[in-house]
Design an enzyme around this catalytic site. Structure first.
Site, mmCIF file in Angstrom:
data_model
loop_
_atom_site.group_PDB
_atom_site.id
_atom_site.type_symbol
_atom_site.label_atom_id
_atom_site.label_comp_id
_atom_site.label_asym_id
_atom_site.label_seq_id
_atom_site.Cartn_x
_atom_site.Cartn_y
_atom_site.Cartn_z
ATOM 1 N N ASP A 109 -29.850 13.992 -2.059
ATOM 2 C CA ASP A 109 -29.920 12.548 -1.843
ATOM 3 C C ASP A 109 -29.102 12.167 -0.618
ATOM 4 O O ASP A 109 -27.900 12.413 -0.573
ATOM 5 C CB ASP A 109 -29.389 11.852 -3.100
ATOM 6 N N THR A 112 -33.108 6.863 1.635
ATOM 7 C CA THR A 112 -31.826 6.907 2.335
ATOM 8 C C THR A 112 -31.817 7.976 3.413
ATOM 9 O O THR A 112 -31.203 7.800 4.456
ATOM 10 C CB THR A 112 -30.689 7.186 1.350
ATOM 11 N N THR A 113 -32.511 9.085 3.144
ATOM 12 C CA THR A 113 -32.558 10.131 4.156
ATOM 13 C C THR A 113 -33.454 9.690 5.305
ATOM 14 O O THR A 113 -33.088 9.826 6.469
ATOM 15 C CB THR A 113 -33.095 11.435 3.555
ATOM 16 N N ASP A 128 -33.113 7.057 -8.265
ATOM 17 C CA ASP A 128 -33.939 6.736 -7.101
ATOM 18 C C ASP A 128 -35.324 6.301 -7.552
ATOM 19 O O ASP A 128 -35.846 5.280 -7.106
ATOM 20 C CB ASP A 128 -34.079 7.967 -6.192
#
Lengths: 532, 541
Positions: free
Chosen positions: A64, A97-98, A390
């Site tokens: 994550d 997020t990545t 997520d």
């Protein structure tokens, strides 16, 4: 001559980096961060081990982006901005997020080339802005809305959940977990309040043993000698001290002149407690849950009255309980008729693995549910929880904003092509910046393919050609290493998340690009750490 | 250490005049001037690239590693860890411009830097610093006189909202928020207009509050005609939406009373203990009752509540908010027309504030909540609620909006305007150099230098916008003379017109005047310093 000496206008230790140097240092920092998380992108992305610096060296294994970035201490200011961006993305939509970090970093790489071609940063920025508008338009056009059709919408949600989970540790059992997550979110009936979904991690078993439980689980123990199973429970949820009830009037203290008086006072205290318990029982409850401790004496009193008493349910637990059982959190007990008690059909102690839990089933708020995660190691459990979180976040967002877009690099390619198209029509230097933007967008599928170990140049150019031909639902199939129609593969992502990725990344990159001067204050002197 | 700071007697022995003389460094005469000018120039050159709509940002890292990105001159300077005395003066210069006007903080520093740079060349030619200072003063008078001549009227009433927005847009043009340029400008204008007292030409900034919340898009930023407070209801089960709220604003805690005088309460017997117990419950009951009796249906309290009191409030259906800060309490009081009540006994119905609706806002996946009080009794209090991707953008948006608010306020206060984009500077520069020819003394040189310094602002603007600076400025200068049009300036946004009236690039006369005055004052002050003593090398280190 004194005037020939350098004049320091800053405090010792403070530094200033100007124009090229400053830009260089922020590019380097941001790109380093991007490269760090780059390899975790996509279904075949790799995990990272994070070892914490404290003495027990706890280890986290994660994929994550936000978790990784949160854990590394960065010193470079530009890198900090990227970390910030990923944190915001995590807070706001919970996933992507990545992607946001990688996209921002790719944009900055493009900017670096453009700056080397002597383009003014402001020109790049204005080009990018036009590109973002165009990309958003393209994305919005491609978005599908199945919100009106419950069956299709569920299928969409399943696809989204599967897509999100496919890049995580849960990928092996993604169908199972996608089901769990979609069921949990659909129970919320659209209000998207993830508080009603509780995730409990219990060591042991395999990931496949994870279950979705209706109702609510509390990781607490029931008091000694009290009923372990209550049907048709009337629950009083309280936040009150059940130790010695202190007198709160300021400045009061006990001063006695004889031991006998202490004994009397003690008795009075005991009586006060007894009164309190009596009042509580008068509410007609058969379950009493307190946020604070319950001492032995009141516990015994409850046991005598046949009331189940649960102590020290933490704050969150109490609030959640109040929410799901429909009771109110009580602190005074003088007006039983005004107090709303919580209800549930059955409270019992259940054993999962080795842990005893208290299960509340048939709660008033039918939306509540608990997901019990099982796994072989703590790291797996933690990572599973993050992945599930997520997925839940994305699903909750999708329930609110029902539009979906295609994943697997399809939307990125779509946006990139739209931006390229616009760049062709735009005269002037801004077109260069727009082309750079399109290239950065195309880098996302490239990285996904690279991470999976395929020939990225081949795949991405094939993909681009396919899109150019008008087959704009083509994306990457990372299981077989070829391009394919994502509608068939069912790789779907939430429109909300994609849009946020695009906007946040562009915003962060722009912010870093606009900087031409870095002024660092002298670090605050700290007393050396003695190491505990 | 220069030898000049030591005196010798007739036998060649050093003669100490000051205590620890050998440990102090001294700079004087021309060297002192040079060193000061050098420092001031360094500061100015840092800010130079932030000037104008295409100016770049600076990234500041605080001593705790916090990152701030800004292109607001005052912010940059206040966060620079400056040690040099003269550099500190520059920091104060921009601060005073910020306090006085609120905008043009970068311009004033660039101007002062340019004036000092010109002064350095004059010093090299052997002109006495005082003569330079005098010349600057004369030039400043001429420049400001000319400003008064070229200024335009900017009539103001509600119908001129459009023009105000355009002005605000100019100010916001140089900031990072220029993606939602128009929206922010509208917010700023509406905010000022709703609190402005057009009769008295006064704007009370106390009534405009800015709240930021991380997350969402810049586009989600909005103007709330009411108050936003970063708090939620004290009990999670209190209603989240209250219509026709009657608000009791309290500054006393819902806790057992604490007399200010020192006292001790001795519990000596069981009776005492019981009495205290009864007293305690009664007290809470009484407090809630007193509030309830006034007809209030919302309590805003500056202090905390006891758990028991909190529950009592819930039970009596009296929603409450606790730990609301002092300034926020005041704002709520102003907005709702309520009175801040320090004691339960003094609470009466007419002291309650009124608001049409009070509701709770929730955001994203995090559990943040905020309270919005809208449709207030006194609609003048407004809150600008900023959303953006991260904390830094929010901070920057706050600062930019503050600048825009200041500009609009200045227009409300004073109707006279001049044109921006360097147009006013070029016009002044022309006027000053013309006037200089008529001076027969040494000051003529200083005045010409002043004119050159004025050119530095348009030069920097052109440079930052990626144009050839000298060529552009020269061209505009000649056009201003031939066309007799003082509205011509640098076309920073490449819109194809140099007429600043068409581009709506305007600045208030008061702002420009303050810039010139402050810059000249500072320059004069620095020029008058000819000796500096400092205890070199902090001995303690």
């Amino acid at each position: 001559m004194v005037s020939m000496q350098p004049i320091g206008i800053y405090k010792p230790g403070a530094e200033e980096e100007k124009s090229e140097t400053a830009r260089m240092s922020s590019f380097v920092g941001a790109i380093a961060i991007g490269d760090l998380v780059k390899t975790t992108l996509g279904p075949k992305g790799m995990d990272k081990i994070l070892q914490s610096g404290n003495k027990n060296n706890t280890i986290q294994v994660t994929n994550d982006g936000a978790t990784i970035l949160k854990a590394i201490g960065v010193d470079n200011p530009a890198a900090k901005i990227l970390v910030d961006i990923s944190k915001v993305q995590d807070d706001e939509v919970g996933d992507g997020t990545t992607s946001v970090t990688v996209l921002a970093c790719e944009l900055l790489k493009e900017a670096e080339h453009l700056i080397a071609q002597r383009l003014h940063p402001q020109t790049i920025v204005s080009g990018w802005r036009k590109a973002v508008t165009e990309a958003r338009r393209a994305l919005e056009e491609s978005a599908k809305d199945n919100g009106a059709n419950p069956d299709k919408f569920r299928e969409d949600l399943m696809n989204i959940a599967r897509t999100t989970l496919s890049s995580k540790i849960l990928t092996a059992n993604k169908d199972h977990f996608a089901n769990l997550a979609v069921d949990a979110v659909l129970r919320l009936k659209g209000h998207g309040d993830l508080q009603a979904i509780q995730v409990i991690k219990i060591l042991g078993g395999s990931l496949l043993d994870s279950t979705l439980d209706e109702g609510f689980l509390l990781e607490k123990k029931i008091g000694v000698n009290q009923p372990k199973r209550v049907e048709n429970a009337k629950i009083l949820i309280a936040n009150t001290s059940m130790d010695a009830d202190k007198i709160k009037v300021f400045g009061s203290r006990v001063r006695v002149d004889a031991i006998s008086k202490i004994a009397e006072l003690e008795l009075a205290e005991k009586e006060k407690m007894k009164d309190k318990v009596g009042k509580i029982i008068k509410h007609g409850c058969n379950v009493f849950i307190n946020r604070q401790l319950i001492y032995n004496y009141p516990e015994q009193l409850f046991a005598d009255a046949g009331v189940m008493a649960i102590e020290h349910a933490d704050f969150e637990g109490v609030e959640r309980l109040a929410l799901v059982t429909g009771g109110e959190i009580v602190s005074t007990f003088d007006n039983p008729e005004l107090v709303k008690l919580g209800h549930c059909d059955l409270i019992e102690e259940v054993i999962i693995g080795e842990d005893k839990l208290i299960k509340f089933s048939g709660v008033a708020l039918g939306e509540a549910c608990t997901i019990v995660l099982r796994g072989a190691t703590q790291q797996i459990l933690d990572e599973a929880e993050r992945s599930l979180h997520d997925a839940l976040c994305v699903l909750a967002q999708t329930v609110k904003e029902t539009r979906t877009v295609y994943g697997g690099g399809c939307s990125e390619m779509l946006m990139a092509n739209a931006v390229s198209e616009l760049a062709m029509k735009t005269p002037g230097k801004e077109a260069l910046a727009m082309e750079g933007f399109a290239r950065a967008l195309r880098m996302l599928p490239t990285i996904i393919a690279d991470n999976a170990g395929y020939d990225s140049s081949q795949l991405v150019t094939e993909l681009r050609a396919a899109h150019k031909e008008g087959r704009n639902t083509t994306g990457l199939d990372m299981n077989r290493g070829e391009i394919a129609d994502v509608t068939v593969l069912g790789i779907t992502e939430s429109y909300q998340v994609k849009r946020q990725v695009l906007i946040s990344a562009a915003e962060a990159a722009e912010m870093i690009l606009r900087v031409d001067d870095i002024i660092k204050a002298a670090p605050r002197q700290r007393a050396p750490d003695h190491g505990h | 250490m220069s030898m000049g700071s030591l005196a010798f007697d007739e036998f060649g022995r050093p003669f100490l005049i000051l205590k620890d003389q050998d440990k102090k460094s001294r700079l004087h005469g021309i060297e002192a001037h040079k060193s000061h000018i050098m420092a001031a120039k360094t500061v100015a050159s840092t800010l130079r690239t932030s000037l104008g709509p295409k100016g770049l940002d600076k990234m500041m890292v605080s001593s705790d590693g916090e990152v701030t990105i800004s292109n607001d001159g005052a912010t940059i300077l206040s966060m620079m860890d400056v040690d040099h005395q003269i550099a500190k003066l520059m920091v104060q210069l921009s601060k005073s411009q910020d306090d006085e006007i609120g905008d043009g903080t970068t311009g004033v520093v660039v101007m002062a830097g340019a004036l000092l740079e010109q002064a350095e060349q004059l010093l090299d030619r052997g002109i006495h610093p005082i003569r330079i200072a005098d010349g600057y003063e004369m030039a400043a008078q001429v420049a400001i006189g000319h400003l008064d001549k070229i200024c335009d009227q900017f009539p103001l009433d509600q119908s001129h909202r459009e023009r105000l927005i355009e002005t605000a847009m100019t100010t916001l043009g140089s900031k990072i928020v220029n993606r939602c340029h128009r929206q922010f400008a509208e917010i700023a204008v509406d905010a000022v207009l709703s609190v402005a007292d057009l009769e008295r030409k006064d704007v009370d900034f106390e009534l405009i509050k800015m709240e930021g919340k991380v997350g969402g898009k810049l586009e989600d930023t909005m103007l709330v005609k009411g108050v936003v407070i970063d708090k939620d209801m004290s009990h999670p089960q209190m209603p989240k939406r209250i219509k026709d709220a009657k608000i009791a604003i309290l500054t006393c805690p819902f806790e057992p009373p604490k007399p200010k005088t020192k006292h001790k309460l001795d519990v000596t017997s069981v009776d005492d203990y019981k009495k205290l117990r009864v007293y305690e419950t009664e007290k809470f009951d009484e407090m809630v009752k007193q509030v309830k009796d006034t007809g209030a249906n919302l309590v805003i309290c500056q202090w905390g509540f006891d758990d028991e009191a909190n529950h009592l409030l819930l039970q009596r259906q009296l929603p409450a908010v606790r730990w609301v800060g002092g300034p926020e309490i005041e704002l709520i009081a102003i907005a709702t027309g309520g009175r801040i009540v320090p004691r339960f006994q003094e609470l009466t119905t007419d002291k309650l504030g009124k608001a049409g609706i009070v509701r709770e806002l929730t955001f994203g996946t995090t559990k943040d909540r905020m309270l919005v009080i809208e449709e207030c009794h006194n609609s003048r209090a407004v809150t600008i609620f900023i959303r953006a991707g991260n904390r830094m953008i929010i901070e920057e948006a706050k600062r930019s909006l503050h600048d825009a608010l200041c500009v609009v306020r200045n227009l409300v206060k004073d109707h006279r305007i001049v044109y921006g984009g360097g147009a006013a500077e070029i016009a002044m520069s022309l006027a000053v150099s013309q006037e200089a020819e008529k001076i027969s003394t040494l000051e003529q040189y200083a005045m010409r230098a002043f004119a050159d310094a004025l050119d530095s602002v348009p030069l920097a603007l052109a440079e930052n916008s990626g144009q050839a600076p000298i060529q552009t400025v020269a061209e505009i200068k000649s056009r201003q003379v031939t066309e007799k049009n003082p509205r011509l300036g640098i076309d920073c946004m490449n819109k194809g017109s140099n007429d600043m009236r068409e581009q709506h690039v305007i600045e208030t006369l008061s702002s420009k005047r303050a810039q010139i005055m402050l810059a000249v004052q500072l320059t004069k002050m620095i020029l008058k310093i000819d000796d500096i003593r400092s205890s070199s090398e902090n001995v303690s280190l």
